[in-house]
Design an enzyme around this catalytic site. Structure first.
Site: not given
Lengths: 449, 216
Positions: A218, A202, A387, A161, A216, A333, A188
């Site tokens: 939060t 994103h 996405s 991504d 946790n 699918d 990267d």
């Protein structure tokens, strides 16, 4: 076939533009529910106890006399008058006590103190403050899923991504609700370095669907929060990538033996031999590859989701309807929650709750990043798109791998065969095999049940 | 020959009693026996399904009781029951001839056939008597599995057919033997689970046991 030199990323924008909402602080308190399984076998009774109901008019002396003669060591009075729990003296059996009690004029009835098992399946409701706003996790019964499986760091999901906010490096900061999330070294392929930091928003949001720290106290929750993540940046700050970067990213992920799932919330038109062969190699190494169906509301699934060895994921909204942007077609699918930012159907009883029906996870504000060059303005955003649907399936694939299904073909079949059938009976081009049901997939099959 | 007054020597009496227990010819008509048996039951008729949940084997230990009555020197009728229980795990299999993946959720299968049959014993008068028999009854099937507190159960009671072949040894009150039984219990499973994937519906199969009988 003409190769596509650039692939447009499906950057989770609904048709008509982006819509982001700043977080809503959860005012609801969330209880952590747990159910401890009883240790005694069901269908039996306590061997030294009898329940006795005395008739109206029986006084304490009657109770003492009758129970003593029936073998009681001591008795306990119930709250609703007349009912007593007899604890038998050593040497007396329940059958003997019952034999002595029944037929006594003072006794209305006597019976064994039977053992019952709670029939409710266990659920784990996390204490994350924003979990109540994550309708998409409730829709696929995440609390029940977590009682069965939460994932493990030995299973890695590679997220191809825009990168992930996984570390403090230069201007980049680690997202706050990745505090307990495990990351393995990524790469990267845009800037050609070992720091796959997110400069778009994103990739962080997508990754949070999979493994945001959970329970946790939060933030929000992630479906496979015990799973580890590998950040692989193949899309640039504008959300664009190309054939070369993506194929390189797939091969990089597949070279790590701990990677069992690859998530690609990206796609475009056309085809690519380089990407197809990289996917085939990855699947051959036992990796389940999941990709987004596309956001153009077209009757064709985007590439690479349309490959036969990739799980193509479409998006549904809070009403289990196809999201208006989600692509459809013969290569589709399954479906997962992707949301519809223009709707508000996910309150109790499918009524409005004042929140847009997007997928709520952490990421940083892209406007702040664009205007100031800072990537540390983290918050929780409702975002929609295939996405966002895609990582729900990637998370499920990771959970299934950890549960014991270690073959990508079997994982795909498990997900498809247990999906909730939507639309026309059986598989159809609008919903594929239907909405994923993680607890059903994780439960597997008995001999006849 | 001298006669011992008021009695017979104890040693010959003990020997005669022992011979009586071991070698008294079978009474034939009206002979009643009670049998304990134990051995192995194989879900031969749904072996793929059984292997999927039991982890590679399709059977397990079994034990039973039976009462038998002799009709003349050769024929007999028998009523009996057996108990089979095996632990396993829930699994996933996509299709026949594809790999099976076991998922760790505990599963228990219990099969209890109750049957009656009529049989014929060969070699009249011999201490070693082979026999065959055929009959039927009802077989109870129970399956229970636990997935994080959610209990999945399946129960059925179906007509079943049995055929036996065996060998008994002994002519006294205690006899030993071995037997093989083949059972048919169709339409018991196959509605869901791995048995549906494999298309198997019969929990019968081959059972091999050793027998210990008390004959009256």
């Amino acid at each position: 076939m003409k190769l596509i030199s650039r692939l447009a990323v499906l950057a989770a924008l609904a048709a008509g533009g982006a819509a982001f909402y700043h977080p809503l602080h959860a005012s609801d308190s969330v209880r952590v529910a747990s159910l401890r399984a009883p240790s005694e076998p069901v269908g039996t009774y306590r061997p030294d106890q009898v329940v006795v109901q005395f008739r109206t008019g029986a006084d304490d002396r009657d109770v003492a006399r009758v129970t003593r003669e029936a073998g009681a060591d001591h008795v306990r009075r119930g709250r609703s008058g007349g009912r007593y729990l007899m604890h038998l003296d050593a040497g007396f059996t329940v059958a003997e006590a019952l034999d002595r009690l029944r037929g006594r004029p003072e006794v209305e009835y006597a019976e064994p103190n039977a053992i019952f098992r709670a029939s409710q399946a266990r659920r784990m409701t996390p204490d994350d403050r924003l979990f109540s706003a994550q309708w998409h996790l409730e829709l696929i019964d995440a609390p029940r899923t977590w009682a069965i499986q939460t994932g493990d760091r030995s299973v890695v999901v590679a997220v191809l991504d825009t990168g992930i906010a996984y570390e403090d490096f230069g201007p980049y900061r680690k997202a706050p609700d990745f505090s307990t999330t495990v990351f393995v070294p990524g790469f990267d392929f845009i800037n050609n370095d070992a720091h796959a930091n997110d400069d778009n928003f994103h990739g962080t949001h997508v990754s949070s669907v999979i493994a945001e720290a959970t329970n946790n106290g939060t933030g929000a929750a992630g479906l496979a929060y015990g799973t580890a993540l590998m950040p692989v940046k193949v899309l640039d700050a504008d959300g664009f990538g190309d054939t070369f970067s993506i194929a390189e990213g797939i091969d990089f992920a597949a070279a790590n033996s701990s990677v069992k799932v690859i998530n690609m919330s990206l796609g475009g038109g056309g085809n690519s031999t380089a990407i197809s062969t990289a996917v085939t190699r990855a699947v051959g190494r036992g990796i389940t590859v999941v990709a987004a169906a596309g956001n153009d509301n077209e009757g064709t699934i985007s590439f690479p989701a349309n490959l036969s060895n990739v799980i193509a994921v479409g998006a549904i909204d809070g009403r289990k309807q196809k999201a208006p942007y989600s692509n459809f077609g013969s290569a589709l699918d399954v479906m997962a929650p992707g949301g519809d930012i223009r709707r508000d159907d996910t309150g109790p009883g499918l009524r409005p709750d004042g929140r847009p029906d997007g997928i709520l996870q952490q990421t940083f504000d892209p406007k702040t990043a664009e205007e100031t060059g800072r990537y540390d303005d983290f918050a929780y955003f409702f975002v929609v798109g295939t996405s966002q649907a895609c990582p729900h399936v990637a998370a499920l694939a990771a959970l299934l791998y950890r549960q014991g299904i270690t073959d990508p073909v079997a994982i795909q079949r498990s997900i498809e065969s247990t999906a909730e059938d939507l639309g026309a009976p059986g598989r159809d081009d609008t919903f594929g095999h239907g909405l994923i049901r993680p607890p059903v997939a994780l439960a597997g099959l008995g001999l006849n049940r | 020959m001298r006669m011992r007054a008021n009695g017979v020597s104890p040693r010959p009496v003990c020997l005669a009693a022992l011979l009586t227990v071991l070698w008294v010819p079978a009474a034939g008509a009206g002979e009643i026996s009670l049998t304990l048996d134990g051995g192995y039951h194989d879900l031969t008729n749904s072996s793929n399904s059984a292997k999927a949940v039991f982890g590679g084997t399709s059977g397990g230990p079994t034990a039973g009781l039976a009462a038998q009555y002799g009709l003349g020197e050769s024929f007999f009728v028998r009523a009996g029951a057996r108990y089979f229980q095996r632990e396993g795990e829930r699994a996933f299999v996509a299709a026949p001839a594809t790999p099976v993946f076991r998922l760790g959720h505990p599963l228990t299968v219990r099969i209890i056939p109750a049957y009656a049959l009529i049989g014929f014993r060969f070699l009249k008068g011999s201490s070693l008597r082979p026999y065959v028999g055929v009959g039927g009854g009802v077989t109870s099937y129970n399956e229970e599995s636990d997935v994080a507190g959610e209990i999945f159960t399946s129960t059925a009671a179906k007509p079943s057919g049995q055929a036996v072949a065996g060998l008994d040894y002994g002519r006294g009150t205690i006899r030993f033997g071995g037997e093989v039984m083949y059972s048919l219990v169709p339409n018991t499973i196959g509605l869901a689970g791995v048995s549906r994937v494999y298309g198997e519906d019969d929990v019968g199969g081959l059972t091999a046991v050793v027998r210990l009988s008390y004959v009256h």
